[in-house]
Scaffold this motif. Structure first.
Motif, PDB file in Angstrom:
ATOM      1  N   PHE A 253      18.869  -7.728 -23.101  1.00 59.36           N
ATOM      2  CA  PHE A 253      18.868  -8.074 -24.551  1.00 59.36           C
ATOM      3  C   PHE A 253      17.644  -8.976 -24.951  1.00 59.36           C
ATOM      4  O   PHE A 253      17.895  -9.167 -26.042  1.00 59.36           O
ATOM      5  N   SER A 254      16.957  -9.209 -24.046  1.00 58.42           N
ATOM      6  CA  SER A 254      15.857  -9.959 -24.622  1.00 58.42           C
ATOM      7  C   SER A 254      14.723  -9.570 -23.762  1.00 58.42           C
ATOM      8  O   SER A 254      14.694  -9.205 -22.785  1.00 58.42           O
ATOM      9  N   HIS A 255      13.387 -10.111 -24.163  1.00 57.61           N
ATOM     10  CA  HIS A 255      12.353  -9.961 -23.447  1.00 57.61           C
ATOM     11  C   HIS A 255      12.116 -10.914 -22.308  1.00 57.61           C
ATOM     12  O   HIS A 255      11.451 -10.551 -21.409  1.00 57.61           O
ATOM     13  N   GLN A 256      12.673 -11.853 -22.428  1.00 58.43           N
ATOM     14  CA  GLN A 256      12.874 -12.848 -21.229  1.00 58.43           C
ATOM     15  C   GLN A 256      13.669 -12.420 -20.181  1.00 58.43           C
ATOM     16  O   GLN A 256      13.033 -12.578 -18.953  1.00 58.43           O
TER      17      GLN A 256
ATOM     18  N   MET B 176      16.082  -0.302 -21.501  1.00 59.20           N
ATOM     19  CA  MET B 176      16.588  -1.155 -22.680  1.00 59.20           C
ATOM     20  C   MET B 176      16.768  -0.298 -23.911  1.00 59.20           C
ATOM     21  O   MET B 176      16.104   0.494 -24.206  1.00 59.20           O
ATOM     22  N   ASP B 177      17.697  -0.842 -24.460  1.00 52.18           N
ATOM     23  CA  ASP B 177      18.353  -0.291 -26.063  1.00 52.18           C
ATOM     24  C   ASP B 177      17.681  -0.990 -27.105  1.00 52.18           C
ATOM     25  O   ASP B 177      18.199  -2.094 -27.248  1.00 52.18           O
ATOM     26  N   PRO B 178      16.855  -0.591 -28.030  1.00 46.23           N
ATOM     27  CA  PRO B 178      16.283  -1.119 -28.989  1.00 46.23           C
ATOM     28  C   PRO B 178      17.523  -1.800 -29.990  1.00 46.23           C
ATOM     29  O   PRO B 178      17.112  -2.771 -30.757  1.00 46.23           O
ATOM     30  N   VAL B 179      18.462  -1.313 -30.296  1.00 42.05           N
ATOM     31  CA  VAL B 179      19.365  -1.491 -31.019  1.00 42.05           C
ATOM     32  C   VAL B 179      20.376  -2.759 -30.448  1.00 42.05           C
ATOM     33  O   VAL B 179      20.519  -3.987 -31.166  1.00 42.05           O
ATOM     34  N   LEU B 180      20.795  -2.747 -29.246  1.00 46.13           N
ATOM     35  CA  LEU B 180      21.472  -3.481 -28.597  1.00 46.13           C
ATOM     36  C   LEU B 180      20.722  -4.739 -28.203  1.00 46.13           C
ATOM     37  O   LEU B 180      21.396  -6.004 -27.947  1.00 46.13           O
TER      38      LEU B 180
END
Length: 388
Positions: free
Chosen positions: A267-270, A290-294
């Motif tokens: 849920f994060s770029h990290q 990766m899900d853009p909304v979640l």
């Protein structure tokens, strides 16, 4: 311009199905509508948002933290340099005020719901599909005319049997899909292999069938499934172990010659940076979901793509989880590798515009301003019933 109202509600997407980890008998989503004072075609512009399946409604977080922050912001704080449209990046910073780093589990979903509605507004004010807006702002200026989509299904039903699975797969082919995905990990390996065999009797091409364990396995079970499925040549083996257990993913990549897929629960770029550093992902075959909304919305998803590029991956490695029009616009505008679809479950939030049927495993972006929700009648009926 200014925001004149923000409304939120909970909508059910309950279904009598299960994957290897959870059942969906009580699944719900948050839905929001952000109203503005901008007029298009004689009506105020309204942006809609909702979260993808698999994470529950975020009403408490939305009501207590994130919507109040947006309501308290002045008009000058949320608009772009022209003063005539919203700035999603400024709004993202407002939403994340007084939030500590880390702890991405649930607040990322609430922020993502609002982010979707903001981008819907941005594209509606520009009177263009969101895909075109994204292509011009962050891509090469052109969109993919068609996006490859696959039908996600093959869940475990209470009265699960092989013929029911075959019928489901036949139904997807009839709808125009050429690639599908099914669940594994809810029964012993031998039984799952029989289920894969049954699905392949219909799909026929192993490279068109993916399998998804939803993070169920430990390393030993992961490797046992890898050995058991190696000979098929499946499209991919998805989320074998816990999404943050990069050692399991790394071991799978070493032992399994086929493609793997993961990322829908990052849920994060990290998190994505650590996946690239430690999980042994292979740029020549592996898929990032990766899900853009979640994951805090498109603003954060763009940062994720930067992490992938820095690690030598292409946007074509990305096939987002979610199965809805927001991810589809992102896939077309940023030239990703495709998009998920849920033809049979999670209605009416899954699926695409009424005017764009699936043709030879692909779907077009409708020529509708915004994300295109207005070209999906059942979804608009649901949104208006909950938010008007």
């Amino acid at each position: 311009m200014k925001i004149t109202d923000i409304r939120e509600a909970r909508a059910s997407i309950a279904s009598p199905i299960a994957n290897a980890y959870i059942d969906f008998s009580k699944m719900d989503v948050s839905v929001v509508a952000i109203h503005t004072d901008v007029i298009r075609d004689g009506e105020p512009v309204v942006g809609y948002g909702f979260n993808s399946n698999g994470r529950y409604a975020q009403q408490g977080l939305l009501r207590d933290r994130f919507i109040p922050r947006l309501r308290d912001a002045t008009a000058e704080m949320i608009v772009d340099e022209t003063g005539e449209n919203l700035d999603p990046f400024r709004i993202w910073e407002i939403l994340m005020q007084n939030e500590k780093p880390g702890g991405h589990g649930e607040r990322s979903v609430a922020v993502g719901v609002l982010d979707m509605a903001v981008w819907d507004i941005v594209a509606k004010i520009e009177a263009r599909p969101l895909a075109q807006v994204l292509a011009e702002r962050f891509g090469d200026g052109s969109t993919d005319a068609r996006v490859a989509v696959y039908a996600a299904g093959g869940y475990y039903y209470p009265d699960d049997d092989l013929e029911r699975l075959r019928e489901e797969m036949r139904g997807y082919l009839t709808l125009g899909y050429t690639a599908t995905k099914m669940k594994i990990g809810g029964v012993p390996l031998a039984d799952d292999l029989r289920r894969i065999d049954a699905a392949l009797e219909v799909i026929e091409k192993p490279e068109c069938l993916a399998v998804d364990a939803n993070g169920r396995f430990d390393e030993a079970t992961t490797l046992a499934y890898a050995r058991g499925m190696e000979h098929y040549g499946l499209r991919w083996f998805e989320e074998a172990g816990d999404p943050l257990d990069y050692e399991i993913q790394k071991a799978l990549g070493k032992a399994y010659s086929g493609a793997t897929a993961t990322g829908e629960n990052l849920f994060s770029h990290q998190d994505v940076r650590n996946l690239m550093r430690y999980a042994g992902m292979r740029a020549d075959r592996d898929i990032l979901q990766m899900d853009p909304v979640l994951s805090y919305g498109l603003v954060e998803y763009l940062r994720m793509l930067d992490e992938l590029r820095a690690a030598g991956f292409s946007t074509r490695n990305c096939i987002p989880h979610g199965g809805h029009q927001f991810a589809l616009n992102i896939a077309a505008g940023l030239k990703l590798g495709g998009n998920e679809s849920y033809p049979r479950v999670f209605a009416p939030f899954g699926g695409f515009a009424d005017s764009t049927p699936i043709e030879d495993g692909q779907v077009r972006i409708p020529d509708v301003p915004g994300i295109g929700f207005e070209d999906k009648a059942a979804l608009m009926d649901t949104l208006r019933a909950h938010l008007d």
